[in-house]
Structure formats: structure tokens, C-alpha cells
Design an enzyme around this catalytic site. Structure first.
Site, PDB file in Angstrom:
ATOM      1  N   TYR A   1       0.439  21.767  29.497  1.00 26.11           N
ATOM      2  CA  TYR A   1       1.007  22.782  28.596  1.00 26.11           C
ATOM      3  C   TYR A   1       2.529  22.755  28.651  1.00 26.11           C
ATOM      4  O   TYR A   1       3.193  23.775  28.823  1.00 26.11           O
ATOM      5  CB  TYR A   1       0.460  24.180  28.957  1.00 26.11           C
ATOM      6  CG  TYR A   1       0.544  25.153  27.793  1.00 26.11           C
ATOM      7  CD1 TYR A   1      -0.214  24.945  26.651  1.00 26.11           C
ATOM      8  CD2 TYR A   1       1.385  26.264  27.834  1.00 26.11           C
ATOM      9  CE1 TYR A   1      -0.136  25.812  25.567  1.00 26.11           C
ATOM     10  CE2 TYR A   1       1.469  27.136  26.761  1.00 26.11           C
ATOM     11  CZ  TYR A   1       0.712  26.902  25.635  1.00 26.11           C
ATOM     12  OH  TYR A   1       0.795  27.750  24.565  1.00 26.11           O
TER      13      TYR A   1
ATOM     14  N   GLN B   1      -7.879  -0.032  10.036  1.00 30.58           N
ATOM     15  CA  GLN B   1      -8.826   0.527   9.061  1.00 30.58           C
ATOM     16  C   GLN B   1      -9.869  -0.547   8.738  1.00 30.58           C
ATOM     17  O   GLN B   1      -9.669  -1.731   9.007  1.00 30.58           O
ATOM     18  CB  GLN B   1      -8.005   0.982   7.832  1.00 30.58           C
ATOM     19  CG  GLN B   1      -8.774   1.541   6.676  1.00 30.58           C
ATOM     20  CD  GLN B   1      -9.178   0.473   5.701  1.00 30.58           C
ATOM     21  OE1 GLN B   1      -8.603  -0.594   5.665  1.00 30.58           O
ATOM     22  NE2 GLN B   1     -10.195   0.765   4.911  1.00 30.58           N
TER      23      GLN B   1
ATOM     24  N   HIS C   1      -0.747  -5.864   8.056  1.00 30.31           N
ATOM     25  CA  HIS C   1      -1.585  -7.021   7.704  1.00 30.31           C
ATOM     26  C   HIS C   1      -1.368  -8.180   8.674  1.00 30.31           C
ATOM     27  O   HIS C   1      -1.819  -9.285   8.378  1.00 30.31           O
ATOM     28  CB  HIS C   1      -1.211  -7.560   6.311  1.00 30.31           C
ATOM     29  CG  HIS C   1      -1.413  -6.617   5.179  1.00 30.31           C
ATOM     30  ND1 HIS C   1      -1.069  -6.932   3.877  1.00 30.31           N
ATOM     31  CD2 HIS C   1      -1.934  -5.371   5.122  1.00 30.31           C
ATOM     32  CE1 HIS C   1      -1.349  -5.928   3.081  1.00 30.31           C
ATOM     33  NE2 HIS C   1      -1.870  -4.952   3.808  1.00 30.31           N
TER      34      HIS C   1
ATOM     35  N   LYS D   1      -9.476  -4.197   7.520  1.00 29.60           N
ATOM     36  CA  LYS D   1      -8.493  -5.011   8.232  1.00 29.60           C
ATOM     37  C   LYS D   1      -9.142  -6.050   9.156  1.00 29.60           C
ATOM     38  O   LYS D   1     -10.274  -5.883   9.598  1.00 29.60           O
ATOM     39  CB  LYS D   1      -7.551  -4.098   9.041  1.00 29.60           C
ATOM     40  CG  LYS D   1      -6.840  -3.046   8.173  1.00 29.60           C
ATOM     41  CD  LYS D   1      -6.052  -3.706   7.053  1.00 29.60           C
ATOM     42  CE  LYS D   1      -5.056  -2.759   6.402  1.00 29.60           C
ATOM     43  NZ  LYS D   1      -5.667  -1.646   5.689  1.00 29.60           N
TER      44      LYS D   1
ATOM     45  N   ARG E   1       3.917  16.128  24.154  1.00 24.91           N
ATOM     46  CA  ARG E   1       3.930  16.248  25.627  1.00 24.91           C
ATOM     47  C   ARG E   1       4.874  15.235  26.254  1.00 24.91           C
ATOM     48  O   ARG E   1       5.249  14.240  25.638  1.00 24.91           O
ATOM     49  CB  ARG E   1       2.529  16.029  26.184  1.00 24.91           C
ATOM     50  CG  ARG E   1       1.565  17.137  25.848  1.00 24.91           C
ATOM     51  CD  ARG E   1       0.284  16.988  26.661  1.00 24.91           C
ATOM     52  NE  ARG E   1      -0.572  18.148  26.475  1.00 24.91           N
ATOM     53  CZ  ARG E   1      -1.568  18.197  25.586  1.00 24.91           C
ATOM     54  NH1 ARG E   1      -1.846  17.161  24.819  1.00 24.91           N
ATOM     55  NH2 ARG E   1      -2.293  19.296  25.455  1.00 24.91           N
TER      56      ARG E   1
ATOM     57  N   ASP F   1       6.426  -2.990   8.920  1.00 25.42           N
ATOM     58  CA  ASP F   1       5.081  -2.603   8.510  1.00 25.42           C
ATOM     59  C   ASP F   1       4.229  -3.866   8.648  1.00 25.42           C
ATOM     60  O   ASP F   1       4.174  -4.710   7.753  1.00 25.42           O
ATOM     61  CB  ASP F   1       5.059  -2.073   7.073  1.00 25.42           C
ATOM     62  CG  ASP F   1       3.651  -1.649   6.644  1.00 25.42           C
ATOM     63  OD1 ASP F   1       2.685  -2.137   7.263  1.00 25.42           O
ATOM     64  OD2 ASP F   1       3.524  -0.867   5.683  1.00 25.42           O
TER      65      ASP F   1
ATOM     66  N   ARG G   1      -3.943  11.003  18.375  1.00 27.88           N
ATOM     67  CA  ARG G   1      -4.561  10.142  19.397  1.00 27.88           C
ATOM     68  C   ARG G   1      -5.782   9.417  18.837  1.00 27.88           C
ATOM     69  O   ARG G   1      -6.592  10.013  18.125  1.00 27.88           O
ATOM     70  CB  ARG G   1      -4.988  10.986  20.611  1.00 27.88           C
ATOM     71  CG  ARG G   1      -3.833  11.642  21.353  1.00 27.88           C
ATOM     72  CD  ARG G   1      -4.334  12.422  22.567  1.00 27.88           C
ATOM     73  NE  ARG G   1      -5.288  13.459  22.191  1.00 27.88           N
ATOM     74  CZ  ARG G   1      -5.018  14.765  22.193  1.00 27.88           C
ATOM     75  NH1 ARG G   1      -3.836  15.214  22.560  1.00 27.88           N
ATOM     76  NH2 ARG G   1      -5.951  15.637  21.848  1.00 27.88           N
TER      77      ARG G   1
ATOM     78  N   PHE H   1       0.854  -1.183   0.000  1.00 31.45           N
ATOM     79  CA  PHE H   1       0.000   0.000   0.000  1.00 31.45           C
ATOM     80  C   PHE H   1       0.900   1.246   0.000  1.00 31.45           C
ATOM     81  O   PHE H   1       2.020   1.217   0.516  1.00 31.45           O
ATOM     82  CB  PHE H   1      -0.896  -0.035   1.249  1.00 31.45           C
ATOM     83  CG  PHE H   1      -1.853   1.101   1.352  1.00 31.45           C
ATOM     84  CD1 PHE H   1      -2.873   1.254   0.423  1.00 31.45           C
ATOM     85  CD2 PHE H   1      -1.754   2.023   2.379  1.00 31.45           C
ATOM     86  CE1 PHE H   1      -3.766   2.309   0.522  1.00 31.45           C
ATOM     87  CE2 PHE H   1      -2.645   3.083   2.489  1.00 31.45           C
ATOM     88  CZ  PHE H   1      -3.646   3.213   1.558  1.00 31.45           C
TER      89      PHE H   1
HETATM   90  C1  LIG Z   1       0.850  -2.626   4.085  1.00 31.97           C
HETATM   91  C2  LIG Z   1       0.113  -1.439   4.627  1.00 31.97           C
HETATM   92  N1  LIG Z   1       0.798  -0.478   5.277  1.00 31.97           N
HETATM   93  C3  LIG Z   1       0.188   0.601   5.791  1.00 31.97           C
HETATM   94  C4  LIG Z   1      -1.178   0.777   5.671  1.00 31.97           C
HETATM   95  C5  LIG Z   1      -1.794   2.017   6.204  1.00 31.97           C
HETATM   96  O1  LIG Z   1      -2.788   1.774   7.176  1.00 31.97           O
HETATM   97  P1  LIG Z   1      -4.000   2.793   7.374  1.00 31.97           P
HETATM   98  O2  LIG Z   1      -4.969   2.566   6.255  1.00 31.97           O
HETATM   99  O3  LIG Z   1      -4.568   2.420   8.712  1.00 31.97           O
HETATM  100  O4  LIG Z   1      -3.439   4.159   7.363  1.00 31.97           O
HETATM  101  C6  LIG Z   1      -1.932  -0.192   5.003  1.00 31.97           C
HETATM  102  C7  LIG Z   1      -3.390  -0.019   4.855  1.00 31.97           C
HETATM  103  O5  LIG Z   1      -4.021  -0.519   3.965  1.00 31.97           O
HETATM  104  C8  LIG Z   1      -1.276  -1.324   4.454  1.00 31.97           C
HETATM  105  O6  LIG Z   1      -1.957  -2.247   3.778  1.00 31.97           O
END
Ligand SMILES: Cc1ncc(COP(=O)(O)O)c(C=O)c1O
Length: 378
Positions: free
Chosen positions: A216, A177, A154, A180, A209, A151, A226, A81
Site C-alpha cells: 500500500y 494478441q 510485429h 501475432k 507501486r 513500436d 499486469r 494499427f
Molecule cells: C503496429 C501495431 N502496434 C500496436 C498494436 C497493439 O497491440 P495490441 O493489439 O496487443 O494492443 C498492434 C496490434 O495489432 C499493431 O499491429
């Protein structure tokens, strides 16, 4: 056979979780977030978790916390992605593409060839939930003094020799997301065993922070990334159902592996024995048109005519996106050539998405039978 599915899944536990937050009138930065961070870190076998707004922001925050920026290079795969590479661009650094191998994940030999004096990190993608050859990548990172940022967007629950995804490198990023396997519509988390790194990540997520200091008082260049208490509460409920779903997807994937073995020209994404647990975000295989007897487009058209839920996946390597024309001063992306990725994108890759893997064994059999019939008729 009807391949309709519902996603996301929920019941009264998610409804109760959302109402709990609503009625408590504490909608941000509270006990739900902390409870989810602890529960998810534990699920992955990590010491710490830092929840945030998305997998994309998790990757950006990890890079910022490691002080990776202008002049630095980060090695990424082109079969991913867009966020894997844009996170690098957005901190001012340069994504350098190395090819994938038969695992559909970063090829250690291609990564090694891409290392330069400017390289600061390797960012492997656990594509579809598979962890590639993460051990070789970890060794490469260590011997070259590089950070390994996983990363793991998945890979909820995936493990290598019992070690959870996200705990092999310095940290791992996960996405929640809506497509997922674990979801709150949007959301993300970083996990790590490095307490100092996670403190910096938490600080960046929370406007720079310092933990425990007055509101502050800002010590870092942060942002507001967040997660809401609603998202964190929803994710706690979803996490309870994840292990059973993980097992069901793995069982269905094993049926597909067994049923497709021996079909000419069909090669499923391999399962390396060291990968002791595998999250299936996608079930993938490569289609060799010469051996199968037809090209992928014709095959997928026939699948569609039969109602089989198969798709081609990423249609082009990431480095061929028009976006990279804007960054030719950092790297001439027109020179990129990753033959494995190009073969998967342009000719061979086939995906089955995770909600399909929650259907019945009879559905898997119908997919296997359909593919065999299409091949027999080719
Ligand atoms: C391999 C990979 N990295 C990063 C992301 C980014 O995640 P998000 O969609 O939560 O920003 C995705 C989302 O599809 C992904 O498939």
C-alpha cells in the site's frame, strides 16, 4: 490447393504450462511473469523486460514513463494499427504523421520535415517485422534530443546489425494478441536497456507501486496493466517454438521473393541487408496496376476465386479515420497528405498473413504460380 491453417498452435507444453499455474494457485504477478520477462528480454537482446496486458498499453506506458503529455508531439507513421497514434492521444499528446518510404516504414526525410520545437519522440513501426531505416531514425532522434520509442508489435526476433528490435531506441513495445507470431490471446511487453526507465514502466504497470516496498505504498500515477500468470506461462511455451517458426517463415518469404522477382508490376517489401534477422508478421508487396495489367481489386478478386489467401491490408491512412475529427484542436488532421501511404492503402498494398507463411514450400509455389497466371491473363 487448400490454404487452411490452424492458429494459434499449441501442444501438451502449453497445456502443462496452464495446469502448472492453475495448480500453483498463484494466478497473478508471480514467477511465471518474471521468468517470461527475463526470457523475452534475452531473446531480443535487451537487459530488461516489463510484461503487460497488450501492445497498446505497452505504448501508452512507455509514453507515460517518459513524461510525454499535453503540448508534446510524437511523430508516427499513418500506415499502422490505430494504437500507435491513440497511445499518443491517450497521454494527452499529439500524434504527427510522417510518411513511409519504399520500406513501408517511416521515411527519415519525412520525419525530419515534421520535427518542431514541440516534438518529444519518434515512434517508428517495424511494419510486418521489417525495421525500415531504423539507424537513420535513431540518428535523427539523437541529434534532435528526442526519444525513439519502437513500436515493435510485429517484430519478435527482428534485428538490425545483430541488435534486437526494441533495443535501438530507448525502449520497444511488443504485442501478444492472438493474430501475432507470439501469442497468449492478449498480452504485451516493453523491453529496454535503460534500467531507470523500466523501473518506472514496471511501477506504472503495477498501480504505481515501488519495487520491493509495502503493497500500500504508491509513488507514481499508475494503472493495473499486469499480465496474468496464465498468459506469461503460455508465452514461455510459445517462445520455445518461435525460433523454428521464424526460420520457416523467412525461408518461405525467400521463396516468394525469388518466385515473384520479374513478375511485371510486383514489388515485394524490400529486405535491407542491415536487417540481420526479420520476423515476418506479414509478407507484403506492391502491385503497380499499369505494369501488372489490372487493378488491385480485380487482382484480389481473381486470387479469391483461386483460393489464394491474399488481402489488401489497411484500407486507408490512419489520419483519415473519423476519430481524428475529435482532435482537430490539437492538429488539423484534414491537412495530412502522405502520398506513399495513400498509394499503398488505396491502390497497391497486398498482404499475406503470418500463418500462411508456416505452410509448405508447395503452398508458396502455388501462390507464385497463381499470381503469374493471373498476370499472364491480364
Ligand atoms: C503496429 C501495431 N502496434 C500496436 C498494436 C497493439 O497491440 P495490441 O493489439 O496487443 O494492443 C498492434 C496490434 O495489432 C499493431 O499491429
Amino acid at each position: 490447393m487448400d490454404f487452411q491453417f490452424s492458429w494459434p498452435l499449441y501442444d501438451h507444453t502449453e497445456e502443462a504450462a496452464l495446469l502448472r499455474v492453475l495448480n500453483r494457485r498463484k494466478w497473478f504477478n508471480g514467477e511465471e511473469t518474471k521468468a517470461f520477462e527475463t526470457a523475452y528480454a534475452q531473446f531480443q537482446g535487451a537487459d530488461f523486460g516489463a510484461a503487460c496486458t497488450s501492445g497498446t498499453t505497452a505504448l501508452e506506458i512507455a509514453l507515460e514513463a517518459l513524461a510525454i503529455g499535453p503540448g508534446d508531439e510524437v511523430i508516427v507513421p499513418p500506415y499502422t494499427f490505430v494504437a500507435t497514434a491513440t497511445a499518443v492521444l491517450r497521454v494527452g499528446a499529439t500524434p504527427i504523421f510522417a510518411d513511409v518510404d519504399a520500406t513501408w516504414c517511416l521515411d527519415p526525410a519525412s520525419v525530419e520535415a515534421a520535427i518542431t520545437p514541440r516534438t518529444r519522440a519518434i515512434m517508428p513501426v517495424h511494419f510486418g517485422g521489417a525495421m525500415g531505416n531504423i539507424e537513420a531514425l535513431d540518428a535523427l532522434a539523437r541529434s534532435n534530443g528526442l526519444a525513439l520509442i519502437e513500436d515493435a508489435c510485429h517484430a519478435w526476433g527482428s534485428a538490425w546489425k545483430g541488435k534486437g528490435a526494441g533495443t535501438i531506441g530507448c525502449c520497444g513495445a511488443f504485442s501478444f494478441q492472438e493474430s501475432k507470431n507470439l501469442t497468449a490471446g492478449e498480452g504485451g511487453i516493453l523491453v529496454s536497456n535503460d534500467g531507470a526507465l523500466m523501473e518506472r514502466c514496471q511501477s506504472i504497470i503495477n498501480c504505481g507501486r515501488e519495487a520491493g516496498a509495502p503493497w500500500y505504498h504508491h509513488i507514481n500515477l499508475g494503472t493495473n496493466a499486469r499480465i496474468t500468470e496464465f498468459g506469461a506461462a503460455l508465452l514461455q511455451a510459445q517462445l520455445v517454438r518461435l525460433p523454428a517458426q521464424l526460420a520457416q517463415r523467412a525461408a518461405n518469404a525467400a521463396l516468394l521473393d525469388a518466385g515473384l522477382a520479374g513478375v511485371p508490376g510486383v514489388t515485394p517489401q524490400p529486405n535491407i541487408p542491415e536487417m540481420t534477422r526479420r520476423s515476418y508478421h506479414l509478407y507484403c508487396f506492391r502491385l503497380d496496376s499499369t505494369k501488372f495489367g489490372m487493378d488491385r481489386a480485380t487482382f484480389l478478386a481473381q486470387c479469391e476465386a483461386r483460393g489464394l489467401p491474399l488481402m489488401a491490408g489497411y484500407p486507408l491512412p490512419l489520419y483519415q479515420q473519423p476519430l481524428f475529427q475529435k482532435f482537430l484542436d490539437r492538429f488539423d488532421y484534414r491537412t495530412c497528405a502522405c502520398p506513399e501511404t495513400e498509394a499503398i492503402c488505396f491502390r497497391e498494398g497486398v498482404w499475406i498473413t503470418q500463418p500462411v507463411l508456416l505452410l509448405s514450400p508447395e503452398h508458396m509455389q502455388a501462390i507464385i504460380d497463381g499470381i503469374k497466371e493471373i498476370q499472364a491473363g491480364a
